[in-house]
Design an enzyme around this catalytic site. Structure first.
Site, PDB file in Angstrom:
ATOM      1  N   THR A   1      46.758 -31.124 -21.534  1.00  0.00           N
ATOM      2  CA  THR A   1      48.391 -30.796 -21.237  1.00  0.00           C
ATOM      3  C   THR A   1      49.194 -31.309 -21.809  1.00  0.00           C
ATOM      4  OG1 THR A   1      47.586 -30.789 -18.632  1.00  0.00           O
ATOM      5  CG2 THR A   1      49.797 -31.168 -19.217  1.00  0.00           C
TER       6      THR A   1
ATOM      7  N   HIS B   1      47.819 -28.014 -16.035  1.00  0.00           N
ATOM      8  CA  HIS B   1      47.449 -29.584 -15.673  1.00  0.00           C
ATOM      9  C   HIS B   1      45.980 -29.520 -16.205  1.00  0.00           C
ATOM     10  CE1 HIS B   1      44.554 -28.691 -12.340  1.00  0.00           C
ATOM     11  NE2 HIS B   1      45.104 -27.692 -12.125  1.00  0.00           N
ATOM     12  N   CYS B   2      45.621 -30.751 -16.589  1.00  0.00           N
ATOM     13  CA  CYS B   2      44.217 -31.236 -16.639  1.00  0.00           C
ATOM     14  C   CYS B   2      43.716 -32.276 -15.762  1.00  0.00           C
ATOM     15  CB  CYS B   2      43.838 -31.590 -18.076  1.00  0.00           C
ATOM     16  SG  CYS B   2      44.835 -32.871 -18.890  1.00  0.00           S
ATOM     17  N   THR B   3      43.118 -33.052 -15.898  1.00  0.00           N
ATOM     18  CA  THR B   3      42.930 -34.131 -14.967  1.00  0.00           C
ATOM     19  C   THR B   3      43.913 -35.621 -14.929  1.00  0.00           C
ATOM     20  OG1 THR B   3      40.373 -34.205 -15.187  1.00  0.00           O
ATOM     21  CG2 THR B   3      41.273 -36.123 -14.557  1.00  0.00           C
TER      22      THR B   3
END
Length: 258
Positions: A164, A156-158
């Protein structure tokens, strides 16, 4: 804007799980897509998500039930500090890629030079080119982890859409999923992602609408950079990604159904 060789068809969200978790709007299983030799990507092995900082107690129970053992976090240091995303019982691995496009846009806004929609799209395309080229060592570590750990994981990222999204596109490409289906999965973000109240975002609507969505042209920019710099995806996987013949076969045997 979608003047691209990639499909811009909007996917039907009913085709894939849409809300496994209440506190993560862009969480989904990459399994089920058809890869090399008509072998499907295994379900329950690799998930993608947004920041995971808003998981509810029920979500945590769901995550444990999924058997997740590792969490790969593509966020930068400031993002991780602002939204701690530790999940009990899940080992975290930081593979940081700083959110440069956000910094660029903020700098322009602070100077009173709000980019146009077209300029914002081009900033996003440039960001994806950098993912493919400058970010190659990070994504190579992503693949190395997939080879070393064969238990279920989430990356994941933000927002779970760019860093991602490119990781998912690379992985599905390595597994032989057709490009059209990869883009189809990529565009699901536009249906599944809900801007989190935990993430600050300020700017004109036409800028924010580009930054918080995905377009086929973004992903096309990354693959075009790969073609131009490395002569094609196969060379890119075998070279910067460290997926020679044996490694690629191991990855496919691990993540594709027999």
């Amino acid at each position: 804007m979608n003047t691209t060789t990639l499909s811009s068809t909007e996917p039907d969200p009913a085709e894939r799980p849409t809300r496994l978790l209440q506190g993560a709007s862009n969480f989904r299983d990459l399994g089920g897509l058809v890869g090399l030799d008509q072998r499907r990507v295994r379900r329950g092995r690799v998930y993608r998500s947004d920041h995971l900082a808003g998981l509810t107690p029920d979500d945590l129970r769901t995550v444990l039930a999924l058997g997740l053992t590792h969490r790969i976090d593509f966020r930068g240091a400031g993002e991780r500090q602002a939204l701690p995303s530790d999940v009990p019982g899940v080992t975290a691995l930081s593979l940081a890629i700083e959110p440069t496009v956000v910094h660029q846009v903020n700098a322009l806004l602070q100077s009173g030079q709000a980019p146009t929609q077209a300029e914002t799209v081009e900033l996003m395309c440039q960001t994806y080119r950098l993912f493919a080229l400058k970010g190659a060592p990070v994504y190579a570590r992503f693949f190395q982890h997939l080879l070393e750990q064969t238990t279920p994981l989430v990356f994941h990222c933000t927002a779970g859409k760019d860093r991602t999204g490119f990781a998912a596109a690379l992985l599905l490409s390595a597994l032989g999923v057709p490009r059209e289906d990869i883009v189809h999965d990529y565009l699901l973000t536009n249906r599944l992602y809900v801007r989190s109240s935990l993430v600050e975002s300020h700017g004109p609507d036409h800028v924010m609408d580009v930054l918080w969505s995905v377009q086929p042209v973004f992903l096309e920019a990354a693959f075009k950079a790969i073609d131009e710099e490395h002569g094609g995806l196969d060379n890119y996987l075998a070279g910067p990604m460290g997926l020679g013949g044996q490694e690629l076969q191991r990855l496919r045997d691990s993540l594709l159904e027999a």
